[in-house]
Design an enzyme around this catalytic site. Structure first.
Site, PDB file in Angstrom:
ATOM      1  CB  THR A   1       1.227   5.077  11.539  1.00  0.00           C
ATOM      2  OG1 THR A   1       0.504   6.527  11.404  1.00  0.00           O
ATOM      3  CG2 THR A   1       0.240   4.358  10.679  1.00  0.00           C
TER       4      THR A   1
ATOM      5  CD  GLU B   1      13.699   1.746   9.225  1.00  0.00           C
ATOM      6  OE1 GLU B   1      13.970   2.824   9.537  1.00  0.00           O
ATOM      7  OE2 GLU B   1      14.082   0.739   9.240  1.00  0.00           O
TER       8      GLU B   1
ATOM      9  CE  LYS C   1      -2.685   2.866   3.058  1.00  0.00           C
ATOM     10  NZ  LYS C   1      -2.364   4.112   2.186  1.00  0.00           N
TER      11      LYS C   1
ATOM     12  CB  CYS D   1      12.550  10.260   7.930  1.00  0.00           C
ATOM     13  SG  CYS D   1      13.275   9.406   6.700  1.00  0.00           S
TER      14      CYS D   1
ATOM     15  CD  GLU E   1       8.424  13.305  12.350  1.00  0.00           C
ATOM     16  OE1 GLU E   1       7.321  12.538  12.429  1.00  0.00           O
ATOM     17  OE2 GLU E   1       9.576  12.869  11.442  1.00  0.00           O
TER      18      GLU E   1
ATOM     19  N   GLY F   1       6.880   5.204   8.073  1.00  0.00           N
ATOM     20  CA  GLY F   1       5.794   6.262   8.310  1.00  0.00           C
ATOM     21  C   GLY F   1       5.948   6.835   9.841  1.00  0.00           C
TER      22      GLY F   1
HETATM   23  P1  NDP Z   1       1.787   7.854   8.240  1.00  0.00           P
HETATM   24  O1  NDP Z   1       2.091   6.974   9.546  1.00  0.00           O
HETATM   25  O2  NDP Z   1       0.640   8.977   8.388  1.00  0.00           O
HETATM   26  O3  NDP Z   1       1.359   6.839   6.997  1.00  0.00           O
HETATM   27  C1  NDP Z   1       2.331   6.002   6.534  1.00  0.00           C
HETATM   28  C2  NDP Z   1       1.490   4.790   5.734  1.00  0.00           C
HETATM   29  O4  NDP Z   1       0.722   4.159   6.519  1.00  0.00           O
HETATM   30  C3  NDP Z   1       0.502   5.447   4.789  1.00  0.00           C
HETATM   31  O5  NDP Z   1       0.627   4.369   3.623  1.00  0.00           O
HETATM   32  C4  NDP Z   1      -0.738   5.513   5.591  1.00  0.00           C
HETATM   33  O6  NDP Z   1      -1.817   5.435   4.681  1.00  0.00           O
HETATM   34  C5  NDP Z   1      -0.453   4.191   6.223  1.00  0.00           C
HETATM   35  N1  NDP Z   1      -1.409   3.944   7.457  1.00  0.00           N
HETATM   36  C6  NDP Z   1      -2.300   4.745   8.061  1.00  0.00           C
HETATM   37  N2  NDP Z   1      -2.935   4.505   9.094  1.00  0.00           N
HETATM   38  C7  NDP Z   1      -2.558   2.999   9.045  1.00  0.00           C
HETATM   39  C8  NDP Z   1      -2.912   1.946   9.777  1.00  0.00           C
HETATM   40  N3  NDP Z   1      -3.782   2.149  11.015  1.00  0.00           N
HETATM   41  N4  NDP Z   1      -2.608   0.855   9.596  1.00  0.00           N
HETATM   42  C9  NDP Z   1      -1.762   0.633   8.533  1.00  0.00           C
HETATM   43  N5  NDP Z   1      -1.466   1.569   7.687  1.00  0.00           N
HETATM   44  C10 NDP Z   1      -1.803   2.810   8.066  1.00  0.00           C
HETATM   45  O7  NDP Z   1       2.924   8.534   7.737  1.00  0.00           O
HETATM   46  P2  NDP Z   1       3.151   9.802   6.527  1.00  0.00           P
HETATM   47  O8  NDP Z   1       2.776   9.098   5.578  1.00  0.00           O
HETATM   48  O9  NDP Z   1       2.490  11.068   7.075  1.00  0.00           O
HETATM   49  O10 NDP Z   1       4.725   9.768   6.625  1.00  0.00           O
HETATM   50  C11 NDP Z   1       5.415  10.996   7.455  1.00  0.00           C
HETATM   51  C12 NDP Z   1       5.948   9.876   8.393  1.00  0.00           C
HETATM   52  O11 NDP Z   1       6.831   9.210   7.864  1.00  0.00           O
HETATM   53  C13 NDP Z   1       6.872  10.983   9.131  1.00  0.00           C
HETATM   54  O12 NDP Z   1       6.755  10.897  10.554  1.00  0.00           O
HETATM   55  C14 NDP Z   1       8.145  10.638   9.110  1.00  0.00           C
HETATM   56  O13 NDP Z   1       9.368  11.001   9.841  1.00  0.00           O
HETATM   57  C15 NDP Z   1       8.125   9.025   8.537  1.00  0.00           C
HETATM   58  N6  NDP Z   1       9.036   8.748   7.716  1.00  0.00           N
HETATM   59  C16 NDP Z   1      10.149   7.904   8.433  1.00  0.00           C
HETATM   60  C17 NDP Z   1      11.224   7.490   7.423  1.00  0.00           C
HETATM   61  C18 NDP Z   1      12.174   6.552   8.208  1.00  0.00           C
HETATM   62  O14 NDP Z   1      12.826   5.871   7.216  1.00  0.00           O
HETATM   63  N7  NDP Z   1      12.294   6.222   9.161  1.00  0.00           N
HETATM   64  C19 NDP Z   1      11.344   7.911   6.195  1.00  0.00           C
HETATM   65  C20 NDP Z   1      10.091   8.627   5.576  1.00  0.00           C
HETATM   66  C21 NDP Z   1       9.510   8.995   6.424  1.00  0.00           C
HETATM   67  P3  NDP Z   1      -2.615   7.134   4.482  1.00  0.00           P
HETATM   68  O15 NDP Z   1      -1.832   7.494   3.672  1.00  0.00           O
HETATM   69  O16 NDP Z   1      -3.895   6.481   3.696  1.00  0.00           O
HETATM   70  O17 NDP Z   1      -2.776   7.483   5.907  1.00  0.00           O
END
Ligand code: NDP
Length: 480
Positions: A230, A248, A173, A282, A384, A226
């Site tokens: 989450t 991550e 996804k 990130c 953050e 993400g």
């Molecule tokens: P989110 O946690 O909101 O979303 C990440 C993914 O998870 C999306 O595809 C989202 O779908 C999905 N999701 C949301 N809720 C659920 C659930 N309950 N169960 C399973 N999947 C779910 O993060 P963002 O997209 O806002 O990304 C930003 C974040 O990612 C920041 O905190 C950043 O630091 C982190 N990040 C970390 C990295 C690393 O390598 N450590 C690298 C890049 C980013 P939907 O989009 O539909 O909400």
């Protein structure tokens, strides 16, 4: 209006319920296409296709799997311009950035794991004539990959490439906010001849698509990138099901600048580590600590350069910052500027929404922002923000800056600027961080362990770490 489709069992298909969500172009603030609003029924379809494909794909010789992945990498490169434009339109980032970083890296991810699998070996333990043990590394089965919006195709491929290379089948996804390049990628998989069902890409919201992936009893491992909240929700449901988890998560990275640094290099790189991709990486350094003897000189030069950055049309070659990914995210980032002022901070540069003209007049643009005068432990310095907002603070001693740097719940990446080898090795050891860059930022060798400590995540991606995650070990002990 164009409709994005799911990729299930080798075909591009509509969601079962035929429902769609609006997809916004953040630079113009308008809907430009629609994406499937899928649900658990589509996940079941994807899972069934993946499960059926598993026996064939896991037995396909590594060389053959590798060749198909290399074909996909070639196709990414052949379609680089189209993919870069699509990434920019979906995410708001400058086309130039997508063309130089995001899309080439997506091709590298496919190539890296397509070749890594050919060099992947397991261990053998000989027991002095009694027995010999050897360890098999088997693919897990059907695995789930969930990725965020900030580096859409880059992070999506970073997950699915090691999963596919090691013989798993995938239900994936992409973020609902930036689905376009994953859709284009699914077309390239068809063109490259990836067998049906091996990869299934299902679009939609976190609760209706992400969540059924994490709770599906047949999906045995989840690789997630993400936000920390989450990640916590996923761990809560997946851990009692004994799924393998790679998380991550978020960061609040320190950028530590000592007085003995190469000033010009530190300044130039700090511009990037603060504002590249509108600060939505990130790994961006959002807390800048500068040693007192050069604090004012560095601050003034940094503010002056930041004021020269161009916020503008992502299609223009001289644009430094494009649009923030969504209206909701822009509002969140701006609310932190407000909070910083309530906490006693002074805005030295930026702080406001940018109003552009013409068709960009409703886009989600924001000035690169620098804030001074905050305590290291206030909310602005602990939470953050994930946008073009950094804070700058002076420090006096190495011990003090390490304490301040380590004070957050996060520990993803840190940057240190010094010409003193002793200092850099001491900080490398004392910073609570998965990655420490010295005199550089975002220099990536794909073989190295990638991930965070504390609330920045669990596990490491990169190199053989990712192949280890996507395989199960069986030790075979033969009595001699
Ligand atoms: P989110 O946690 O909101 O979303 C990440 C993914 O998870 C999306 O595809 C989202 O779908 C999905 N999701 C949301 N809720 C659920 C659930 N309950 N169960 C399973 N999947 C779910 O993060 P963002 O997209 O806002 O990304 C930003 C974040 O990612 C920041 O905190 C950043 O630091 C982190 N990040 C970390 C990295 C690393 O390598 N450590 C690298 C890049 C980013 P939907 O989009 O539909 O909400």
């Amino acid at each position: 209006m164009e409709k994005i489709l799911n990729y299930i069992n080798g075909a591009l298909v509509e969601p079962i319920n035929n429902a769609y969500l609006d997809n916004y172009n953040p630079s113009i603030g308008k809907v430009y296409n629609q994406i499937p609003d899928s649900n658990e029924k589509d996940i079941d379809l994807g899972y069934n296709a993946a499960n059926e494909a598993f026996s064939g794909w896991s037995k396909t010789p590594k060389e053959e799997r590798s060749k198909i992945m290399m074909r996909i990498a070639d196709l990414i490169e052949e379609n680089l311009d189209e993919l870069a434009k699509a990434e920019s339109m979906d995410n708001g980032k400058p086309v130039k950035l997508a063309a130089h970083v995001d899309i080439p890296r997506a091709a590298s991810n496919m190539r890296f794991f397509a070749t890594a699998i050919l060099h992947y070996a397991s261990e053998s333990h000989e027991m002095d004539g009694v027995a010999i043990n050897y360890t098999l590394r088997k693919p897990i089965g059907v695995v789930g990959c969930i990725s965020p919006w900030n580096l859409p195709l880059y992070l999506f491929t970073w997950k699915i490439a090691p999963a596919l290379a090691s013989g798993n089948c995938v239900v994936a996804k992409p973020s609902e906010v930036t689905p376009m390049t994953a859709y284009l990628f699914s077309k390239l998989c068809v063109e490259a001849g990836l067998p049906k069902g091996v990869l299934n890409i299902i679009h939609g919201m976190g609760p209706s698509v992400g969540s059924p992936i994490t709770t599906h009893p047949g999906i045995k491992a989840i690789s997630f990138t993400g936000g920390t909240a989450t990640g916590k929700a996923i761990a809560k449901v997946a851990a009692p099901m004994f799924k393998k988890l790679s998380l991550e998560l978020g960061g609040k990275n320190p950028n530590i600048i000592f007085a003995d640094c190469d000033f010009d290099k530190a300044l130039k790189t700090t511009m990037l580590s603060s504002f590249a991709n509108q600060g939505q990486i990130c790994l961006c350094g959002s807390r800048i600590f500068v040693e007192r003897p050069i604090y004012e000189k560095f601050r003034d030069a940094f503010v002056a350069k930041t004021k020269q950055l161009k916020v503008g049309n992502p299609n223009d070659a001289d644009t430094n910052l494009g649009a923030i990914v969504s209206k909701a995210h822009l509002e969140k980032v701006l609310s932190y500027v407000q909070l910083a002022q309530e906490e006693g901070g002074t805005v030295l540069a930026g702080g406001n929404k940018v109003q552009l003209e013409g068709e960009l007049s409703e886009g989600y643009f924001m000035e690169p922002t620098i804030i001074e005068g905050l305590a290291f432990d206030c909310r602005t310095n602990q939470e953050e923000i994930f946008g073009p907002v950094v804070t700058i603070m002076p420090f006096d001693t190495e011990e003090e800056v390490v304490d301040m740097a380590n004070s957050t719940e996060y520990g993803l990446a840190a940057t240190v600027w010094t010409q003193d080898v002793g200092k850099s090795t001491r900080l490398g050891a004392s910073l609570a961080s998965g990655i420490v860059w010295v005199n550089c930022w975002l220099v990536r060798d794909l073989r190295t362990p990638f991930g965070g400590v504390k609330n920045s995540g669990v596990g490491r991606e990169g190199g053989f770490n990712a192949l280890n995650f996507f395989t199960e070990q069986t030790n075979v002990c033969i009595k001699l």
